[in-house]
Design an enzyme around this catalytic site. Structure first.
Site, mmCIF file in Angstrom:
data_model
loop_
_atom_site.group_PDB
_atom_site.id
_atom_site.type_symbol
_atom_site.label_atom_id
_atom_site.label_comp_id
_atom_site.label_asym_id
_atom_site.label_seq_id
_atom_site.Cartn_x
_atom_site.Cartn_y
_atom_site.Cartn_z
ATOM 1 N N GLY A 42 -2.467 -8.429 2.995
ATOM 2 C CA GLY A 42 -3.226 -7.769 4.055
ATOM 3 C C GLY A 42 -4.402 -8.641 4.449
ATOM 4 O O GLY A 42 -4.365 -9.860 4.276
ATOM 5 N N THR A 54 -5.026 -2.209 -2.551
ATOM 6 C CA THR A 54 -3.882 -1.503 -1.964
ATOM 7 C C THR A 54 -2.779 -2.495 -1.650
ATOM 8 O O THR A 54 -3.005 -3.485 -0.946
ATOM 9 C CB THR A 54 -4.270 -0.776 -0.662
ATOM 10 O OG1 THR A 54 -4.817 -1.718 0.267
ATOM 11 C CG2 THR A 54 -5.261 0.347 -0.936
ATOM 12 N N ASN A 56 0.196 -3.644 0.354
ATOM 13 C CA ASN A 56 0.664 -3.345 1.704
ATOM 14 C C ASN A 56 2.185 -3.344 1.758
ATOM 15 O O ASN A 56 2.837 -4.286 1.298
ATOM 16 C CB ASN A 56 0.130 -4.388 2.686
ATOM 17 C CG ASN A 56 -1.373 -4.315 2.828
ATOM 18 O OD1 ASN A 56 -2.076 -3.982 1.872
ATOM 19 N ND2 ASN A 56 -1.871 -4.614 4.006
ATOM 20 N N GLU A 108 -0.408 1.496 2.905
ATOM 21 C CA GLU A 108 -1.066 0.769 1.809
ATOM 22 C C GLU A 108 -1.085 1.650 0.579
ATOM 23 O O GLU A 108 -1.577 2.769 0.622
ATOM 24 C CB GLU A 108 -2.504 0.432 2.188
ATOM 25 C CG GLU A 108 -2.620 -0.448 3.409
ATOM 26 C CD GLU A 108 -4.057 -0.876 3.631
ATOM 27 O OE1 GLU A 108 -4.861 -0.835 2.681
ATOM 28 O OE2 GLU A 108 -4.374 -1.247 4.771
ATOM 29 N N TYR A 120 1.864 -9.882 -5.184
ATOM 30 C CA TYR A 120 2.298 -10.180 -3.816
ATOM 31 C C TYR A 120 3.732 -10.704 -3.853
ATOM 32 O O TYR A 120 4.088 -11.490 -4.730
ATOM 33 C CB TYR A 120 1.400 -11.259 -3.194
ATOM 34 C CG TYR A 120 0.011 -10.766 -2.834
ATOM 35 C CD1 TYR A 120 -0.177 -9.866 -1.797
ATOM 36 C CD2 TYR A 120 -1.101 -11.223 -3.525
ATOM 37 C CE1 TYR A 120 -1.444 -9.420 -1.456
ATOM 38 C CE2 TYR A 120 -2.382 -10.792 -3.190
ATOM 39 C CZ TYR A 120 -2.538 -9.883 -2.152
ATOM 40 O OH TYR A 120 -3.787 -9.453 -1.821
ATOM 41 N N ARG A 133 -4.590 14.497 2.501
ATOM 42 C CA ARG A 133 -5.617 14.821 3.512
ATOM 43 C C ARG A 133 -5.451 13.923 4.743
ATOM 44 O O ARG A 133 -4.811 12.870 4.681
ATOM 45 C CB ARG A 133 -7.025 14.643 2.944
ATOM 46 C CG ARG A 133 -7.342 13.202 2.579
ATOM 47 C CD ARG A 133 -8.801 13.022 2.233
ATOM 48 N NE ARG A 133 -9.050 11.710 1.675
ATOM 49 C CZ ARG A 133 -9.313 10.615 2.392
ATOM 50 N NH1 ARG A 133 -9.353 10.679 3.698
ATOM 51 N NH2 ARG A 133 -9.523 9.455 1.804
HETATM 52 P P1 ADP Z 1 -4.716 -7.135 0.683
HETATM 53 O O1 ADP Z 1 -5.569 -6.995 1.903
HETATM 54 O O2 ADP Z 1 -4.016 -8.456 0.599
HETATM 55 O O3 ADP Z 1 -3.765 -5.958 0.564
HETATM 56 P P2 ADP Z 1 -6.241 -5.952 -1.530
HETATM 57 O O4 ADP Z 1 -7.665 -6.225 -1.893
HETATM 58 O O5 ADP Z 1 -5.923 -4.594 -0.972
HETATM 59 O O6 ADP Z 1 -5.750 -7.102 -0.554
HETATM 60 O O7 ADP Z 1 -5.378 -6.209 -2.851
HETATM 61 C C1 ADP Z 1 -4.018 -5.864 -2.870
HETATM 62 C C2 ADP Z 1 -3.218 -6.623 -3.903
HETATM 63 O O8 ADP Z 1 -3.789 -6.436 -5.206
HETATM 64 C C3 ADP Z 1 -1.801 -6.090 -4.016
HETATM 65 O O9 ADP Z 1 -0.945 -6.691 -3.063
HETATM 66 C C4 ADP Z 1 -1.429 -6.446 -5.451
HETATM 67 O O10 ADP Z 1 -0.865 -7.741 -5.511
HETATM 68 C C5 ADP Z 1 -2.763 -6.424 -6.175
HETATM 69 N N1 ADP Z 1 -3.017 -5.231 -7.012
HETATM 70 C C6 ADP Z 1 -3.577 -5.302 -8.251
HETATM 71 N N2 ADP Z 1 -3.709 -4.072 -8.782
HETATM 72 C C7 ADP Z 1 -3.235 -3.192 -7.866
HETATM 73 C C8 ADP Z 1 -3.111 -1.755 -7.858
HETATM 74 N N3 ADP Z 1 -3.516 -1.009 -8.911
HETATM 75 N N4 ADP Z 1 -2.568 -1.168 -6.766
HETATM 76 C C9 ADP Z 1 -2.174 -1.931 -5.709
HETATM 77 N N5 ADP Z 1 -2.271 -3.283 -5.660
HETATM 78 C C10 ADP Z 1 -2.789 -3.922 -6.725
HETATM 79 MG MG MG Z 2 -4.488 -3.928 0.651
#
Ligand code: ADP
Ligand code: MG
Length: 183
Positions: A42, A54, A56, A108, A120, A133
């Site tokens: 993301g 989150t 994606n 997400e 990823y 919600r």
């Molecule tokens: P992005 O904008 O790339 O989605 P985030 O800060 O939302 O960046 O981080 C998401 C990534 O973190 C996920 O794609 C995954 O690889 C990793 N991750 C680690 N722990 C979690 C979790 N508990 N739930 C979801 N993603 C997680």
């Molecule tokens: Mg994310």
């Protein structure tokens, strides 16, 4: 204020008085909704820094499987096909995707677990079991994070009901860690 009757206990309430038990006693149509795809990158706009990363869902999976449900926050189960393959509680935000000029939706998924590594590119399998919600606007990041903490509690409490719990063992999920332990 009405006092709760002994035959119908009041639902558990959070500090900001939102019911923590969401959805009917048994998942009802259109749930469960099953969706899977490869975790995509993301914007990295702070999910991780806020302690709420989150994963994606790919745009195609969102537009195919999630076009008929409203924007908002959902709860259910998620499995990542990397590491231990455990099926874990999740909260999912379905919103508008800025990458596609807010013409497409984004899904997400925050898995309620501390992972050691990012995943990823791995396949994520998600069972959406109910609505928590609607989307809201927040005056500060702190208020957003506070609300997501309540969503997480609501997901955990709501999944404890047996008809929700057993979907963890649905064949949609690929031999989860518990199933492995039994073998
Ligand atoms: P992005 O904008 O790339 O989605 P985030 O800060 O939302 O960046 O981080 C998401 C990534 O973190 C996920 O794609 C995954 O690889 C990793 N991750 C680690 N722990 C979690 C979790 N508990 N739930 C979801 N993603 C997680
Ligand atoms: Mg994310």
């Amino acid at each position: 204020m009405d006092s709760p009757s002994p035959s119908s206990p009041a639902p558990a309430l959070s500090s900001n008085a939102r019911p923590l038990i969401v959805g009917p006693p048994t998942p009802a149509a259109p749930y469960p909704i099953f969706v899977h795809g490869q975790v995509t990158k993301g914007f990295g706009r702070g999910g991780k820094q806020l302690g709420i990363p989150t994963a994606n869902l790919p745009e195609a999976a969102v537009s195919q499987a999630l076009s008929h449900i409203p924007i908002g926050v959902y709860f259910g189960w998620a499995q990542v096909l990397a590491g231990d393959h455990c099926v874990r509680p999740m909260v999912m935000s379905l919103g508008w995707n800025p990458y596609f000029k807010n013409e497409k939706r984004s899904g997400e998924v925050h898995i309620i677990h501390e992972f050691k590594d990012d995943f990823y590119g791995a396949e994520i399998r998600v069972a959406i079991l109910g609505f928590v919600r609607a989307e809201r606007d927040y005056e500060s990041l702190e208020l957003l994070v506070e609300d997501i903490r309540v969503d997480i509690e609501a997901a955990k409490v709501s999944l404890r009901r047996e008809p929700y719990w057993r979907i963890k063992d649905d064949q949609f999920f690929i031999s989860s860690c518990e199933k492995k332990a039994e073998n």
